[in-house]
Design an enzyme around this catalytic site. Sequence first.
Site, short mmCIF file in Angstrom:
data_model
loop_
_atom_site.label_atom_id
_atom_site.label_comp_id
_atom_site.label_asym_id
_atom_site.label_seq_id
_atom_site.Cartn_x
_atom_site.Cartn_y
_atom_site.Cartn_z
N LYS A 126 0.86 -1.18 0.00
CA LYS A 126 0.00 0.00 0.00
C LYS A 126 0.90 1.23 0.00
O LYS A 126 2.05 1.15 0.45
CB LYS A 126 -0.88 0.00 1.26
CG LYS A 126 -2.11 0.88 1.16
CD LYS A 126 -3.27 0.21 0.45
CE LYS A 126 -4.41 1.18 0.21
NZ LYS A 126 -5.62 0.51 -0.31
N ASP A 166 -7.03 4.55 -4.39
CA ASP A 166 -7.70 4.40 -3.08
C ASP A 166 -8.29 5.78 -2.80
O ASP A 166 -8.53 6.55 -3.75
CB ASP A 166 -6.69 3.96 -2.00
CG ASP A 166 -7.36 3.56 -0.69
OD1 ASP A 166 -7.90 2.44 -0.61
OD2 ASP A 166 -7.37 4.36 0.28
#
Length: 445
Positions: A126, A166
């Site tokens: 991430k 995201d």
Amino acid sequence: MDQRIERVYETVVTRNPVEPEFLQAVREVLESLEPVIASRPEYSDMAILERIVEPERQIIFRVPWVDDEGHVRVNRGFRVQFNSALGPYKGGLRFHPSVNLGIIKFLGFEQVFKNALTGQGIGGGKGGSDFDPHGKSDMEVMRFCQSFMTELHRHIGLNTDVPAGDIGVGGREIGFLFGQYKRIQNSFDAGVLTGKSLSWGGSLARPEATGYGTVRFAQSMLGTEGDSLEGKTVIVSGSGNVATFAIERAQAYGATVVSCSDSSGAVYDSAGIDLELLRQIKEVDRGRVADYAALRPTAQYHSGKNVWSIPADVALPCATQNEINDHDAARLIGNGVKLVAEGANMPSTPEAIEAYREAGVKYAPGKASNAGGVATSALEMQQNSARQQWSFEDVCAKLDAIMIDIHDTCLATAENFGHPGDYVLGANVSGFQRVADAMLEQGVN
Ligand code: NDP
């Protein structure tokens, strides 16, 4: 927790003392693993737990850029490459002022198990930045993305690490990031980023995938009791990518979705959300949900409030982490909510999850119910490798099959370990076993 697991957790606390979201995510997974650790001593012998809680690599970098007034601004960029046992690191980029290393680590850790659940050969990672795209011009966002990628490019690659979107990173940002990567590498590596635009390597149904997948998962949960979303009242939080497509799919299944929100406030629309109006305001005008309520006679806007006090049968949190605390959970339960399926990552606090459990509310953790987004990103990578573009129907059919498989795997695992209906245990144990078995076979690294 058993003593060995508790010791692992204590080490994580000592090493990461100021990262509460990361500690929360680790604790939730570790608490589920007791039965599998007890039944597979080789996991302890080979220190699988000790290794799985430590990211393989954590990168932090400076992102300088120039705003429209000519001032130099500086943000911080992150990429945490958490676990590559099952494939290249895969996970989104988040641009939001609340981003710090702990947030990225919690998201990366969750991603490891989520990606394993999809069965698609992708590791977990991430990244992101504390840059806030709100209120920035397109040119400012472009200059920021170019600077961000100028550093990130040396750490990613088709077979190394494949970022995606995201919070705060949608099609516009992915375009700017890809353009800079291509320029630096002098190579059109379509599969190095997912969430791309259709005309240059994107997949049909990728924007829809997380929201659609979450609702498909909720439909399967209700299906275990011969029920469905048809005729149900649903509350959704957020008004971004995941929320809007969750609303769309829930409506398609015959539910009435009566809410949406943003970080400024909540909307209750007794007639059901008018998605066309919401999209016009959010995506075209880049406005707020307050503007929706102002234009919609059946809607009320509650400044500074969330959606959890609105009566409903089903709740789909699709905004951000820890957006449902114990008080919110009590209100949901009091209002008769029977099912919570998470579109966001870790939106329920541990106390809220405990309250669902005690009240018998069916509960799907995000790492299972929102896995459709990353699963479809992996389908985008497959199409890029084969230089193909599959139809919308094809991708949706594959997405639905993956969501049903994740649902059934979670249920079967929970049943096998003596906790029928416990999707938290089912998701954590089945995701963990896939990663742990690959780590065992690959030796100590
Ligand atoms: P977007 O940026 O498209 O939308 C986020 C939405 O949540 C916005 O409406 C935002 O409002 C709102 N929001 C943020 N913080 C709060 C808050 N504190 N209270 C209420 N609303 C808030 O992001 P996504 O839709 O992509 O992501 C939403 C969630 O889903 C995140 O948890 C993300 O990690 C998760 N997720 C996303 C995937 C994807 O494919 N995009 C895949 C899997 C999970 P505002 O504009 O005011 O900030």
